[in-house]
Design a protein around this motif. Structure first.
Motif, PDB file in Angstrom:
ATOM      1  N   VAL A  64       2.535   8.502  77.831  1.00  0.00           N
ATOM      2  CA  VAL A  64       3.703   8.399  78.717  1.00  0.00           C
ATOM      3  C   VAL A  64       4.870   7.808  77.935  1.00  0.00           C
ATOM      4  CG1 VAL A  64       4.670   7.177  80.708  1.00  0.00           C
ATOM      5  CG2 VAL A  64       2.470   8.340  80.913  1.00  0.00           C
ATOM      6  N   GLU A  65       4.609   6.751  77.189  1.00  0.00           N
ATOM      7  CA  GLU A  65       5.683   6.120  76.420  1.00  0.00           C
ATOM      8  C   GLU A  65       6.259   7.072  75.368  1.00  0.00           C
ATOM      9  OE1 GLU A  65       5.928   2.552  73.298  1.00  0.00           O
ATOM     10  OE2 GLU A  65       5.467   1.922  75.350  1.00  0.00           O
ATOM     11  N   ARG A 104       6.551  10.249  75.714  1.00  0.00           N
ATOM     12  CA  ARG A 104       7.064  11.413  76.441  1.00  0.00           C
ATOM     13  C   ARG A 104       6.270  12.691  76.130  1.00  0.00           C
ATOM     14  NH1 ARG A 104      12.367  11.317  74.275  1.00  0.00           N
ATOM     15  NH2 ARG A 104      12.392  13.523  74.757  1.00  0.00           N
ATOM     16  N   TYR A 155       4.010  14.307  78.091  1.00  0.00           N
ATOM     17  CA  TYR A 155       3.530  14.274  79.463  1.00  0.00           C
ATOM     18  C   TYR A 155       2.273  15.112  79.684  1.00  0.00           C
ATOM     19  CZ  TYR A 155       8.195  12.346  79.968  1.00  0.00           C
ATOM     20  OH  TYR A 155       9.332  11.591  79.809  1.00  0.00           O
ATOM     21  N   SER A 156       2.169  16.236  78.993  1.00  0.00           N
ATOM     22  CA  SER A 156       0.953  17.038  79.130  1.00  0.00           C
ATOM     23  C   SER A 156      -0.254  16.246  78.644  1.00  0.00           C
ATOM     24  CB  SER A 156       1.070  18.346  78.346  1.00  0.00           C
ATOM     25  OG  SER A 156       2.075  19.169  78.883  1.00  0.00           O
ATOM     26  N   ASP A 157      -0.088  15.553  77.541  1.00  0.00           N
ATOM     27  CA  ASP A 157      -1.195  14.752  77.031  1.00  0.00           C
ATOM     28  C   ASP A 157      -1.466  13.544  77.923  1.00  0.00           C
ATOM     29  OD1 ASP A 157      -2.473  15.832  74.615  1.00  0.00           O
ATOM     30  OD2 ASP A 157      -0.429  15.883  73.868  1.00  0.00           O
ATOM     31  N   ALA A 158      -0.454  12.983  78.532  1.00  0.00           N
ATOM     32  CA  ALA A 158      -0.667  11.875  79.468  1.00  0.00           C
ATOM     33  C   ALA A 158      -1.466  12.346  80.678  1.00  0.00           C
ATOM     34  CB  ALA A 158       0.665  11.281  79.909  1.00  0.00           C
ATOM     35  N   LEU A 159      -1.059  13.462  81.265  1.00  0.00           N
ATOM     36  CA  LEU A 159      -1.797  14.010  82.411  1.00  0.00           C
ATOM     37  C   LEU A 159      -3.208  14.416  82.013  1.00  0.00           C
ATOM     38  CD1 LEU A 159       1.016  16.154  84.073  1.00  0.00           C
ATOM     39  CD2 LEU A 159       0.028  14.003  84.926  1.00  0.00           C
ATOM     40  N   MET A 217       6.603  22.702  81.610  1.00  0.00           N
ATOM     41  CA  MET A 217       7.067  21.489  80.932  1.00  0.00           C
ATOM     42  C   MET A 217       8.446  21.707  80.298  1.00  0.00           C
ATOM     43  SD  MET A 217       5.027  18.846  81.135  1.00  0.00           S
ATOM     44  CE  MET A 217       4.577  19.193  82.818  1.00  0.00           C
ATOM     45  N   THR A 243      10.931  19.306  82.628  1.00  0.00           N
ATOM     46  CA  THR A 243      10.833  17.941  82.104  1.00  0.00           C
ATOM     47  C   THR A 243      11.657  17.811  80.821  1.00  0.00           C
ATOM     48  OG1 THR A 243       8.953  18.207  80.586  1.00  0.00           O
ATOM     49  CG2 THR A 243       8.415  17.862  82.917  1.00  0.00           C
ATOM     50  N   ALA A 272      10.196  16.947  78.113  1.00  0.00           N
ATOM     51  CA  ALA A 272       9.086  16.884  77.157  1.00  0.00           C
ATOM     52  C   ALA A 272       9.588  17.127  75.739  1.00  0.00           C
ATOM     53  CB  ALA A 272       8.003  17.898  77.527  1.00  0.00           C
ATOM     54  N   ASP A 316       2.549  20.643  72.894  1.00  0.00           N
ATOM     55  CA  ASP A 316       1.825  19.691  73.737  1.00  0.00           C
ATOM     56  C   ASP A 316       0.911  20.438  74.714  1.00  0.00           C
ATOM     57  OD1 ASP A 316       1.166  17.123  74.633  1.00  0.00           O
ATOM     58  OD2 ASP A 316       2.868  17.013  76.005  1.00  0.00           O
TER      59      ASP A 316
END
Length: 189
Positions: A42-43, A45, A47-51, A106, A110, A112, A118
């Motif tokens: 998340v930090e 950015r 986002y795909s990897d965070a989710l 994404m 976003t 991203a 990602d």
């Protein structure tokens, strides 16, 4: 966040080594790793990897349950098997469609940093993790590709510990691929 990233990387290294050895004990390390990596990504950015970490949490719980109930082979590890050709084609096609769709979303909705790269890492990771939870050899083929791509992606975002981790994952994935193939040659799952 550097300390959290390094801790997550260390947990991930232990996790993947234990998976390559077909040890059920990979799962506690994997669960801790994905919980930490959610915040790291998340930090950054990504986002795909965070989710993806949320998905990994769920699939790690499923994998732990599935592996705990699986047949063991002579060396005490979990029995493994292969997909048939029709199943391989379905997984390949479904993964490609998911990557293109997710990357497009994404990119459009976003900020991203690398939406398609990602999405590729995330989409192939989803397929690989599901197949690994089902003890399928093809999971390692996907992990080799994911790890090769992820090294460059994470390096480009300044996630040095994670990039180094994925370079190590690449080597371990090659070893896992060989080890699981040898296990299947000894005793089919």
């Amino acid at each position: 966040m550097d300390k959290v990233e390094w801790l997550a990387a260390a947990l991930g290294l232990v996790n993947v080594v234990l998976v390559a050895r077909r040890s059920l004990w990979n799962y506690p390390f994997g669960i801790a790793m994905v919980a930490l990596y959610f915040f790291v990504f998340v930090e950054a950015r990504l986002y795909s990897d965070a989710l993806l970490q949320i998905f990994f949490l769920a699939i790690n719980l499923y994998g732990w349950w599935n592996w705990a109930r699986s047949e063991k082979v002579g060396d005490g590890g979990i029995a493994v098997g292969r997909l048939g050709n029709p199943a391989r084609l379905l997984w390949l096609g479904g993964t490609a469609i998911a990557i293109l769709g997710w990357g497009s979303l994404m990119a459009r909705f976003t900020d991203a940093a690398a939406p398609f790269a990602d999405a590729m890492v995330a989409g192939m990771s989803v397929a690989a993790q599901i197949l690994q939870s089902q003890r399928k050899y093809e999971s390692w083929v996907l992990w080799v590709a994911v790890d090769a791509l992820a090294v460059g992606l994470f390096w480009s975002r300044g996630l040095i510990a994670t990039s180094i981790l994925y370079a190590l994952f690449f080597v371990i994935a090659l070893a896992g691929l060989i080890a699981w193939r040898r296990t299947m040659e000894r005793k089919p799952a």
